[in-house]
Design an enzyme around this catalytic site. Structure first.
Site, PDB file in Angstrom:
ATOM      1  N   GLU A  97      23.568  -2.937   5.660  1.00  0.00           N
ATOM      2  CA  GLU A  97      24.278  -1.642   5.689  1.00  0.00           C
ATOM      3  C   GLU A  97      25.466  -1.543   4.722  1.00  0.00           C
ATOM      4  O   GLU A  97      26.567  -1.160   5.092  1.00  0.00           O
ATOM      5  CB  GLU A  97      24.738  -1.367   7.136  1.00  0.00           C
ATOM      6  CG  GLU A  97      23.575  -1.409   8.105  1.00  0.00           C
ATOM      7  CD  GLU A  97      23.964  -1.237   9.569  1.00  0.00           C
ATOM      8  OE1 GLU A  97      25.132  -0.942   9.866  1.00  0.00           O
ATOM      9  OE2 GLU A  97      23.086  -1.427  10.428  1.00  0.00           O
ATOM     10  N   GLU A 107      14.082  -2.682  12.708  1.00  0.00           N
ATOM     11  CA  GLU A 107      14.793  -2.335  13.947  1.00  0.00           C
ATOM     12  C   GLU A 107      14.227  -1.056  14.570  1.00  0.00           C
ATOM     13  O   GLU A 107      14.921  -0.184  15.035  1.00  0.00           O
ATOM     14  CB  GLU A 107      16.301  -2.163  13.670  1.00  0.00           C
ATOM     15  CG  GLU A 107      16.914  -3.371  12.982  1.00  0.00           C
ATOM     16  CD  GLU A 107      18.401  -3.233  12.743  1.00  0.00           C
ATOM     17  OE1 GLU A 107      19.018  -2.324  13.342  1.00  0.00           O
ATOM     18  OE2 GLU A 107      18.969  -4.035  11.977  1.00  0.00           O
TER      19      GLU A 107
HETATM   20  O1  G3I Z   1      29.626 -10.374  23.559  1.00  0.00           O
HETATM   21  C1  G3I Z   1      30.599  -9.413  23.993  1.00  0.00           C
HETATM   22  C2  G3I Z   1      31.023  -9.727  25.411  1.00  0.00           C
HETATM   23  O2  G3I Z   1      31.713 -10.975  25.410  1.00  0.00           O
HETATM   24  C3  G3I Z   1      31.952  -8.613  25.907  1.00  0.00           C
HETATM   25  O3  G3I Z   1      32.281  -8.875  27.276  1.00  0.00           O
HETATM   26  C4  G3I Z   1      31.212  -7.280  25.794  1.00  0.00           C
HETATM   27  C5  G3I Z   1      32.048  -6.125  26.277  1.00  0.00           C
HETATM   28  O4  G3I Z   1      32.956  -5.768  25.266  1.00  0.00           O
HETATM   29  O5  G3I Z   1      30.890  -7.043  24.412  1.00  0.00           O
HETATM   30  C6  G3I Z   1      29.985  -8.016  23.951  1.00  0.00           C
HETATM   31  O6  G3I Z   1      29.709  -7.758  22.600  1.00  0.00           O
HETATM   32  C7  G3I Z   1      28.819  -6.649  22.430  1.00  0.00           C
HETATM   33  C8  G3I Z   1      27.616  -7.154  21.631  1.00  0.00           C
HETATM   34  O7  G3I Z   1      26.739  -6.060  21.319  1.00  0.00           O
HETATM   35  C9  G3I Z   1      26.831  -8.222  22.378  1.00  0.00           C
HETATM   36  O8  G3I Z   1      26.282  -7.646  23.556  1.00  0.00           O
HETATM   37  C10 G3I Z   1      29.560  -5.604  21.641  1.00  0.00           C
HETATM   38  O9  G3I Z   1      30.553  -5.034  22.478  1.00  0.00           O
HETATM   39  C11 G3I Z   1      28.593  -4.504  21.230  1.00  0.00           C
HETATM   40  O10 G3I Z   1      29.232  -3.620  20.314  1.00  0.00           O
HETATM   41  C12 G3I Z   1      27.410  -5.123  20.474  1.00  0.00           C
HETATM   42  O11 G3I Z   1      26.516  -4.061  20.156  1.00  0.00           O
HETATM   43  C13 G3I Z   1      25.492  -4.454  19.234  1.00  0.00           C
HETATM   44  C14 G3I Z   1      25.746  -3.711  17.913  1.00  0.00           C
HETATM   45  O12 G3I Z   1      24.691  -4.013  16.990  1.00  0.00           O
HETATM   46  C15 G3I Z   1      27.064  -4.137  17.311  1.00  0.00           C
HETATM   47  O13 G3I Z   1      27.338  -3.333  16.206  1.00  0.00           O
HETATM   48  C16 G3I Z   1      24.146  -4.038  19.801  1.00  0.00           C
HETATM   49  O14 G3I Z   1      23.860  -4.832  20.954  1.00  0.00           O
HETATM   50  C17 G3I Z   1      23.059  -4.238  18.765  1.00  0.00           C
HETATM   51  O15 G3I Z   1      21.830  -3.673  19.224  1.00  0.00           O
HETATM   52  C18 G3I Z   1      23.433  -3.533  17.460  1.00  0.00           C
HETATM   53  O16 G3I Z   1      22.450  -3.823  16.521  1.00  0.00           O
HETATM   54  C19 G3I Z   1      22.667  -3.223  15.206  1.00  0.00           C
HETATM   55  C20 G3I Z   1      22.100  -4.173  14.179  1.00  0.00           C
HETATM   56  O17 G3I Z   1      22.720  -5.436  14.304  1.00  0.00           O
HETATM   57  C21 G3I Z   1      22.278  -3.594  12.777  1.00  0.00           C
HETATM   58  N1  G3I Z   1      21.666  -2.253  12.679  1.00  0.00           N
HETATM   59  C22 G3I Z   1      22.159  -1.312  13.687  1.00  0.00           C
HETATM   60  C23 G3I Z   1      21.911  -1.861  15.091  1.00  0.00           C
HETATM   61  C24 G3I Z   1      22.353  -0.858  16.142  1.00  0.00           C
HETATM   62  O18 G3I Z   1      23.738  -0.626  16.056  1.00  0.00           O
END
Ligand code: G3I
Length: 329
Positions: free
Chosen positions: A133, A240
């Site tokens: 990205e 994805e």
């Molecule tokens: O691991 C922490 C945890 O310790 C904490 O308690 C919790 C609450 O804040 O957050 C957890 O981290 C989260 C992480 O996912 C793991 O579950 C983040 O908040 C959350 O923002 C993160 O979201 C991920 C996102 O990427 C981050 O930008 C999504 O699961 C994931 O599906 C998404 O995937 C991205 C691809 O990597 C790139 N393309 C877009 C796609 C969708 O956004």
């Protein structure tokens, strides 16, 4: 259950069918995942901040568990993602002020990270999303104004691909992006990948994320994008895929199940999309869904908090949806 055919079995020999997973989902529904997918991507647990939270500490436990599960079940693994503006720990850019010295420092940190991660899985992760990205889509600007850009400079992408190739010469290296079918963004991505190829950067593939929805992009827009990226001579991965059952006019957050109309639209969308993928099977080597089933999708609560979503071929109880049968057919 024996009567449901395997999803990837329907495409055996055409392309990998994969899913984004976590240690949580493989522990809870590993058998289901292994029966329907023959490729895995770690949804989060191979990202920079998860593996390398502090400069001096690495945590490979989750990534190792996912690798072990994949290898036990004969599944391919896509590495995601080395360089991204999200989920990169702040220490990487510490004292990075854009001077030549700090440029070298940031590149050295990327080099250490890439070599630690990619050498650990050398020959076992066949494809990596090296840069994710990097294109700016909200303005006429070309590259997204990220800390990678401001601390290393415009050639950070070229450097990232060269570092990754040195770390694992056997891995196919991908540039990965979303809204990749939007004509304006598509042309910027095309320009970026072509410019990398022109300077000899080892870019082997284009990752089309495929975060699509019930209303778009059109099959023609997807076709046009596939043709453009394939014309660069790089391989294509759909990295994805999900079809968000959401239209931006309908902002109800109380919908707890898809309406019949939504279900039919989703089924038709997947029908059309997979017909197109089959048509371009000489260019597409892998199709990964961003989640194994509706019980775990990043789209729950996006873009409307509290709103559930139903973007995948299996429902929240892991049961095949009409879309599953259409894809298999
Ligand atoms: O691991 C922490 C945890 O310790 C904490 O308690 C919790 C609450 O804040 O957050 C957890 O981290 C989260 C992480 O996912 C793991 O579950 C983040 O908040 C959350 O923002 C993160 O979201 C991920 C996102 O990427 C981050 O930008 C999504 O699961 C994931 O599906 C998404 O995937 C991205 C691809 O990597 C790139 N393309 C877009 C796609 C969708 O956004």
């Amino acid at each position: 259950d024996t009567k449901t055919p395997s999803l990837y079995g329907a495409y055996e020999g055409i392309f990998h069918i994969g899913a984004a997973v976590s240690t949580r989902t493989i522990r809870r529904e590993g058998e289901f995942i292994a029966s329907h997918y023959n490729s895995l991507t770690a949804e989060n647990q191979m990202k920079f901040e998860e593996i390398h939270p502090e400069e001096s500490s690495y945590d490979f436990d989750a990534a190792d568990e996912i690798m072990k599960f994949a290898e036990k079940n004969g599944m391919a693994v896509r590495g995601h993602a080395l360089v991204w503006h999200n989920q990169t720990p702040d220490w990487v850019f510490e004292e990075a002020d854009g001077t030549p010295a700090s440029r070298e420092r940031v590149l050295e940190r990327l080099h250490s990270h890439a070599h630690a991660v990619m050498s650990r899985y050398r020959g076992r992760i066949h494809a990596w999303d090296v840069v994710n990205e990097a294109i700016e889509e909200k303005t006429e600007a070309y590259l997204r104004e990220t800390k990678w850009l401001t601390t290393v400079g415009e050639d950070y992408l070229e450097q990232a691909f060269r570092i990754a190739h040195a770390a694992d010469p056997s891995a196919q290296l991908f540039y990965n992006d979303y809204n990749e079918t939007d004509p304006i963004k598509r042309d910027k991505i095309y320009r970026l990948v072509r410019s990398l190829l022109e300077v000899g950067a080892p870019v082997h593939g284009m990752g089309m994320q495929g975060h699509w929805n019930l209303h778009g992009p059109s099959i023609d827009e997807i076709r046009e994008a596939i043709e453009r990226y394939a014309s660069l001579g790089v391989r294509l991965h759909i990295t994805e895929l999900d079809v968000s059952a959401f239209d931006f006019e309908d902002r109800r957050s109380d919908l707890l199940a898809p309406t019949d109309e939504m279900q039919e639209m989703l089924t038709q969308r997947y029908d059309d999309i997979f017909r197109l993928f089959r048509e371009y099977r000489n260019f597409i080597d892998s199709v990964t869904f961003w989640g194994a089933a509706d019980n775990h999708t990043w789209l729950d609560g996006f873009p409307v908090r509290g709103r559930l979503n139903w973007p995948l071929p299996f429902d929240r109880e892991l049961k095949p949806k009409p879309a599953f049968w259409r894809i298999v057919e």
